[in-house]
Design a protein around this motif. Structure first.
Motif: not given
Ligand code: MN
Length: 129
Positions: A56-69, A84-85, A108-113
């Motif tokens: 999983x990657x988790x995003x947390x918006x701090x400034x502006x508008x995040x476009x995600x697709x 965003x998970x 970013x979790x489980x970075x060993x992978x």
């Protein structure tokens, strides 16, 4: 945005971004910490290439508008404070809106992978859809 460099931010690798982006590591992964946390700042119109993450990657918006697709779905827009998970193996991109910079935290979790598998750039046609 240019002023970010030297303030803990480093230029993101141009091969994987359309436009300028900057990275600042907040928590570095090591043998005891299988997690990386960074600020990522995108200039207006900038987005990263299509890519996947092994975990999983988790995003947390701090400034502006995040476009995600995610592939096969419409662009989604997230505002400051939204999270965003992103599930493992889901092909996606993220970036700024056309008219303003955007900053998100990336966890970013489980970075060993591994952290990311980069794919092709997001075309203007895809970005403007
Ligand atoms: Mn991602």
């Amino acid at each position: 945005m240019e002023n970010l460099e030297g303030n803990g931010f480093k230029a993101a690798p141009a091969d994987y971004f359309s436009g300028k982006a900057f990275l600042k590591t907040l928590v570095a992964a090591d043998e005891l910490t299988n997690c990386n946390i960074s600020d990522v700042a995108f200039e207006k119109g900038c987005r990263n290439n299509w890519h996947t993450h092994p975990s999983n990657q988790i995003l947390i918006v701090k400034e502006g508008t995040c476009y995600y697709q995610e592939e096969g779905k419409p662009i989604q827009k997230f505002v400051v404070g939204d999270a965003i998970n992103i599930l493992p193996g889901v092909k996606h991109w993220h970036g700024a809106s056309p008219d303003a910079p955007m900053v998100h935290i990336a966890i970013n979790i489980n970075t060993e992978n591994g952290m990311v598998n980069w794919l092709e750039p997001v075309t203007d046609e895809q970005y403007n859809a």
